[in-house]
Design an enzyme around this catalytic site. Structure first.
Site, PDB file in Angstrom:
ATOM      1  CB  CYS A   1      -0.944  -0.001   1.201  1.00  0.00           C
ATOM      2  SG  CYS A   1      -2.037  -1.437   1.283  1.00  0.00           S
TER       3      CYS A   1
ATOM      4  CB  SER B   1     -12.031  -5.223   6.662  1.00  0.00           C
ATOM      5  OG  SER B   1     -11.551  -4.921   5.376  1.00  0.00           O
TER       6      SER B   1
END
Length: 573
Positions: free
Chosen positions: A55, A476
């Protein structure tokens, strides 16, 4: 001298100007800055780069392009780093407790470096989930000219000719545990799901908060949805470097941009895109930092009037790169502006309003990612706020990816995520049950872990459509199925969720906005009188500090004395 206009004073002059600052200049010149560099506006480049996970892996390179843009526009960039925790790597482990805690540390550390060095402006670069709100919280606190740039989304992976994301790997764990996926297929999926740098591809938390940032106006419209590893992203970075110099010149600050209207626009983007419920927590925290009144109930009000337009994973078919090709985040803004579902006059860092930016969106003919207003996926948004005797301060239900609006069943109670995951693996959890995971809230976790390991494992079994899940922890953005999170007050604070026992009937009624334990108030109170808070998991270090200072999730789980006093007052009602 007398033919020159008076010198414009900068914040950084206190560090760099005058004979008394010679020692400071000597130190800075040793780091490679020239005397001429130090006469220019100094722009902090707050980087969240780490080499742990995809990421944020590419953010060093992206920073170099930002710095080039700053120099081209007559400024001096100074890059520094802060922490980052990869949610995808730590998910389902003790390490996940660090994720939400890192949001506060990111904000604190950027604030410290920026205040310590008296930067004239600031660009923050984000990637993984908590780096986005953490950087915006810091910009809000500092209130100096600045912006946030998201590093961009990863490209989709390929498995058996299908596009896949990290969500598919999490769900494959449950499928494999049931004997319905071979070791070889799991290995192949694992090796191909994440093909390079960039944040997780669906409308999970990172891409939700990326969209939120553009709707807030703190990121330039159209900048964040550009995928990670592209030449276009490099040019976006250079433009941002030039743009921050305009912000400094015009003294345009976050407090002029992140207003009540901007926050409502951001909530609308989450609703329209079927985005992550984590946005509730993060937007409450950002509102607190910028000193704008925002409550958990506001999310329900905005979501109720905003249709779900984006067919994005986890509930839909497409990923962030598909959204970019379809017309990007500006297209979503344009759709909502058509029906006055956003405040078009809200200002952005470009100096233009969000309405002006949305008007420039270019829709790709034939795209199927963003529906027209005349044909929404759902007439309301992808999340709702529930209250009731099990969540007096509120909780969040994600509606994208399932059609259930009512569920009633016996509770199956677990006092940790690990215990619940074991319950999936050993088939303790039965069809029709409401799975309760508690002591995972901000204080009790500590750190309010996401339950993706559990929800994905359930999604990989035949129980996916026949159980519901509630928790004082989080979910999430990749979670799907009927899941209710952020239950407040949390178990560790003596909330009603601490009183639930196996077999108690729990009702989830989305249309009535209610989460209810089917017991009398007197019975709940009697159980809580006999309840004892568990021993803290951590008695020293960063987790202990966090647990001792964090507010309720209903106030954004921020570490602030002012919010904590509200939390205590709310719990006493």
């Amino acid at each position: 001298m007398n033919d020159k206009s008076p010198k414009q004073h900068k914040r950084s002059d206190a560090i760099t100007e005058g004979p008394s600052r010679a020692p400071a200049r000597a130190m800075l010149r040793a780091a490679g800055f020239t005397r001429e560099d130090l006469r220019k506006p100094i722009i902090g480049i707050a980087n969240t780069w780490i080499e742990i996970g995809p990421c944020n892996l590419h953010l060093r390179e992206l920073a170099s392009h930002i710095k080039q843009g700053v120099r081209e526009a007559g400024g001096t960039p100074m890059e520094f780093n802060t922490v980052s925790i990869s949610d995808g790597i730590t998910m389902g482990s003790e390490g996940m407790r660090a994720s939400l805690v890192s949001r506060e540390i990111i904000a604190d550390s950027i604030e410290l470096v920026a205040r310590g060095n008296l930067f004239d402006g600031l660009i923050a670069i984000s990637g993984c989930d908590k780096t986005i709100p953490g950087t915006i919280m810091a910009l809000s606190r500092l209130d100096i000219p600045g912006l946030m740039l998201y590093g961009g989304s990863i490209a989709p992976g390929k498995f058996h000719t299908q596009n896949v994301t990290i969500q598919d790997v999490f769900e494959a764990v449950g499928t494999h545990a049931r004997g319905k996926m071979s070791d070889a297929d799991l290995e192949e999926l694992e090796g191909n799901a994440c093909p390079g740098a960039g944040a997780c591809g669906g409308q999970f938390t990172a891409n939700t908060m990326s969209m939120v940032s553009e709707f807030l106006g703190i990121s330039p419209m159209g900048a964040n949805s550009v995928p990670a590893m592209t030449v276009e992203k490099q040019e976006v970075a250079r433009r941002c470097g030039r743009l921050v110099m305009e912000l400094v010149k015009n003294d345009l600050r976050p407090s002029q941009i992140i207003t009540r209207k901007a926050l409502e626009n951001a909530i609308a983007s989450v609703a329209a895109s079927g985005g992550s419920t984590n946005a509730v927590l993060h937007l409450l925290a950002i509102a607190h930092e910028i000193d704008v009144d925002l409550s958990i109930d506001d999310f329900d009000h905005v979501s109720s009037r905003t249709p779900t337009l984006c067919d994005l994973k986890p509930g839909g078919r497409f990923v962030a790169t598909d959204l970019h090709e379809a017309g990007g985040i500006p297209l979503v803004a344009q759709r909502l502006a058509e029906k006055s579902l956003i405040h078009a006059d809200a200002l952005t860092v470009t100096g233009k309003t969000i309405g002006e930016e949305a008007a420039k969106a270019k829709e790709t003919p034939g795209q199927e990612v963003v529906r027209p207003m005349s044909d929404p996926i759902k007439p309301t948004g992808g999340m709702m706020i529930l209250k009731g005797n099990l969540a007096a301060e509120g909780c969040v239900v994600k509606l994208a990816g399932h059609k259930k609006l009512f569920f009633q069943g016996p509770a199956r109670v677990f006092d940790s995520e690990e215990a619940a995951f074991a319950g999936v693996e050993d088939r303790t959890i039965q069809s029709g049950e409401v799975v309760v995971i508690r002591y995972e809230g901000p204080k009790g976790g500590p750190g309010m872990r996401e339950m993706l390991g559990v929800t994905a494992a359930i999604a990989g079994t035949e129980l996916a459509e026949t159980v519901a899940l509630i928790t004082d922890g989080r979910f999430s953005g990749a979670t799907r199925g009927l899941s209710v999170g952020h239950v407040a007050p949390e178990a560790a604070a003596g909330g009603a969720i601490a009183a639930v026992r196996d077999g108690d009937t729990i009702t989830i009624d989305v249309e009535r906005r209610e989460l209810r334990l089917q017991l009398s108030d007197s019975e709940i109170e009697a159980r809580l009188r006999n309840w004892q808070a568990p021993e803290p998991r951590f008695k020293r270090g960063v987790f202990a500090k966090y647990a001792n200072s964090v507010s309720s999730a209903s106030y954004g789980a921020v570490t602030s004395a002012t919010v904590e006093s509200k939390t205590l007052a709310g719990s006493a009602k």
